[in-house]
Write a protein that holds these residues in place. Sequence first.
Motif, PDB file in Angstrom:
ATOM      1  N   ASN A 224      56.039  59.395  35.765  1.00  0.00           N
ATOM      2  CA  ASN A 224      55.447  60.360  34.848  1.00  0.00           C
ATOM      3  C   ASN A 224      56.511  60.964  33.936  1.00  0.00           C
ATOM      4  OD1 ASN A 224      53.810  62.957  34.076  1.00  0.00           O
ATOM      5  ND2 ASN A 224      52.375  61.658  35.210  1.00  0.00           N
ATOM      6  N   ALA A 225      57.663  61.279  34.512  1.00  0.00           N
ATOM      7  CA  ALA A 225      58.757  61.847  33.725  1.00  0.00           C
ATOM      8  C   ALA A 225      59.260  60.854  32.686  1.00  0.00           C
ATOM      9  CB  ALA A 225      59.894  62.277  34.654  1.00  0.00           C
ATOM     10  N   THR A 230      59.240  59.689  26.704  1.00  0.00           N
ATOM     11  CA  THR A 230      58.977  58.768  25.591  1.00  0.00           C
ATOM     12  C   THR A 230      58.024  59.358  24.570  1.00  0.00           C
ATOM     13  OG1 THR A 230      59.339  56.859  27.040  1.00  0.00           O
ATOM     14  CG2 THR A 230      58.124  56.464  24.998  1.00  0.00           C
ATOM     15  N   ILE A 231      56.945  60.001  25.007  1.00  0.00           N
ATOM     16  CA  ILE A 231      55.895  60.419  24.067  1.00  0.00           C
ATOM     17  C   ILE A 231      56.097  61.823  23.515  1.00  0.00           C
ATOM     18  CG2 ILE A 231      54.203  58.881  25.140  1.00  0.00           C
ATOM     19  CD1 ILE A 231      52.928  61.365  26.431  1.00  0.00           C
ATOM     20  N   ALA A 232      56.941  62.651  24.130  1.00  0.00           N
ATOM     21  CA  ALA A 232      57.126  64.032  23.682  1.00  0.00           C
ATOM     22  C   ALA A 232      58.003  64.084  22.433  1.00  0.00           C
ATOM     23  CB  ALA A 232      57.750  64.864  24.795  1.00  0.00           C
ATOM     24  N   GLY A 233      57.926  65.194  21.711  1.00  0.00           N
ATOM     25  CA  GLY A 233      58.786  65.393  20.558  1.00  0.00           C
ATOM     26  C   GLY A 233      58.033  65.889  19.344  1.00  0.00           C
ATOM     27  N   HIS A 234      58.792  66.427  18.405  1.00  0.00           N
ATOM     28  CA  HIS A 234      58.206  67.012  17.198  1.00  0.00           C
ATOM     29  C   HIS A 234      57.617  65.946  16.295  1.00  0.00           C
ATOM     30  CE1 HIS A 234      58.518  68.786  13.034  1.00  0.00           C
ATOM     31  NE2 HIS A 234      57.740  69.651  13.661  1.00  0.00           N
ATOM     32  N   ASP A 235      56.518  66.314  15.630  1.00  0.00           N
ATOM     33  CA  ASP A 235      55.845  65.410  14.697  1.00  0.00           C
ATOM     34  C   ASP A 235      55.442  66.215  13.469  1.00  0.00           C
ATOM     35  OD1 ASP A 235      54.333  63.499  13.401  1.00  0.00           O
ATOM     36  OD2 ASP A 235      52.603  63.692  14.738  1.00  0.00           O
ATOM     37  N   TYR A 249      63.794  64.495  31.417  1.00  0.00           N
ATOM     38  CA  TYR A 249      63.076  65.018  32.573  1.00  0.00           C
ATOM     39  C   TYR A 249      63.488  64.325  33.866  1.00  0.00           C
ATOM     40  CZ  TYR A 249      60.149  67.283  29.087  1.00  0.00           C
ATOM     41  OH  TYR A 249      59.710  68.043  28.044  1.00  0.00           O
ATOM     42  N   THR A 250      63.885  63.067  33.777  1.00  0.00           N
ATOM     43  CA  THR A 250      64.273  62.341  34.984  1.00  0.00           C
ATOM     44  C   THR A 250      65.512  62.960  35.644  1.00  0.00           C
ATOM     45  OG1 THR A 250      65.340  60.767  33.480  1.00  0.00           O
ATOM     46  CG2 THR A 250      63.231  60.123  34.411  1.00  0.00           C
ATOM     47  N   TYR A 468      58.392  69.136  37.249  1.00  0.00           N
ATOM     48  CA  TYR A 468      58.723  67.814  37.776  1.00  0.00           C
ATOM     49  C   TYR A 468      59.618  67.923  39.016  1.00  0.00           C
ATOM     50  CZ  TYR A 468      56.813  64.952  33.937  1.00  0.00           C
ATOM     51  OH  TYR A 468      55.983  64.292  33.063  1.00  0.00           O
ATOM     52  N   ARG A 469      60.571  68.838  38.987  1.00  0.00           N
ATOM     53  CA  ARG A 469      61.477  68.991  40.143  1.00  0.00           C
ATOM     54  C   ARG A 469      60.690  69.360  41.398  1.00  0.00           C
ATOM     55  NH1 ARG A 469      65.094  73.312  42.179  1.00  0.00           N
ATOM     56  NH2 ARG A 469      64.383  74.706  40.526  1.00  0.00           N
TER      57      ARG A 469
END
Length: 491
Positions: A224-225, A230-235, A249-250, A468-469
């Motif tokens: 999941n992390a 990969t998909i997160a970030g400003h657009d 996140y990993t 996530y942690r």
Amino acid sequence: MSLFDHKLSEIQEWLHTKEISVNDLLNEAYNRINEVDGEVKAFLTLNEEAARQRANELDALRGTTEGRGLLFGMPIGIKDNIVTKGLRSTAASQILDNLNDPLYDAHVVQKLNGAESVTVGKLNMDEFAMGSSNENSSYYATRNPWNTDYVPGGSSGGSAAAVAAGEVPFSLGSDTGGSIRQPAAYCGVVGLKPTYGRVSRFGLIAFASSLDQIGPLTRTVEDNAYVLETIAGHDKMDSTSADLEVPKYTEALTGDVKGLKIGVPKEYFAEGVSEEVKTAVRNALKVYEDMGATWEEVTLPHSKYALSTYYLLSSSEASANLARFDGVRYGRRSPQAENMIDMFKLSRSEGFGDEVKRRIMLGTFALSSGYYDAYYKKAQKVRTLIKQDFEKVFANYDVIIGPTTPTPAFKVGEKTEDPLTMYANDILTIPVNLAGVPGISVPCGFSSEGLPIGLQIIGDHFDEGTVYRAAHAYEQATDYHTHKPSLGGAN
């Protein structure tokens, strides 16, 4: 043993050492779909021809510096309300049944393509993401792979069921009031709703714009992390997208939660939450205690108003968002219409299902003259109070933990005639959307009928790393995530 039973990081290593190929992964996906999807009904549209061509291109890159994306060569399923260029995107509605060739990709799909993944197909859902069981799809109901007499949850039921059934290693869903976390809990997989604004909504067919958020469903927290990275970030195409750096996140997956302070809302153990669910969550808290974390009971006093607040606000936004589907520019146009007014009325009455019509009517009423202040404006004020409740708790605690859903999955058809009871299935997930904070569901047990139970971990704004942690440490201390449904002989 399926290739998809392994972590994405392991599969990546095998790809780059050429022990397996992208075509091997694609064969695994389509063979499994052919084997079980007649029962599960997770997919609405398959993308096999284009996916095979893409796999051949990527296989030529194995072991080179070009083929090193986090999700290189991985087969993925996309919820059908996320637009995919040249691939049918209907939001499971008859009004978009003929949208066979969208002109652009959603931002998340662009990101996945940039990471060199392969789209297997589009996944079933409740029409326009309105539902909690996947029974509101205008095509067919998806079934729970653990027991096909039961629902997989909704609205991302197809996304959760496809991962649980081993058809794809991960999928994308959308979460407006729990539509990733609730089906993740019902299907025994991991589902994250990111902070509002962490992932772009560009290309997501809107239900309620201030609540919708795209997120990943996977077998493990680590996977999941990887997907969120990969998909997160400003657009720039999404004005609500947060211009913040995306953490790795990993790196938060240390397995160490010593000193973690957990708040447990007393409201999340109120009447309506089954004893099996309460027991599973209390057992999870004991696991955290053994790992060195501490927990205390807290209160989210305005959460009792969350359900009514959510349905007023989301329905109001839906009535505005769905006004564009009128038979003029795209989508269904009724062949029975004799004039323009008939075209509007007939196209919408024929194209929308009962649940969508119900919410449009409720939203239009709440926004109408004379009722706006009494309903919509008051709901917005209560939303602020709910957000402030979370802020007060996060001033003293790292995460909030409780059940994802009041009960395990219910039987197909059991609640279709009672919309209010159906709505109550999201009572524990809705406050997270109203506050805009991140939340994840991870498996934490099984009911007496053998159905999965989900543990919900909620974090502060843009603190997915801590979520996530906490989730990863619990997952590593238990084995619930290793269990698989026996559908089609998987075990």
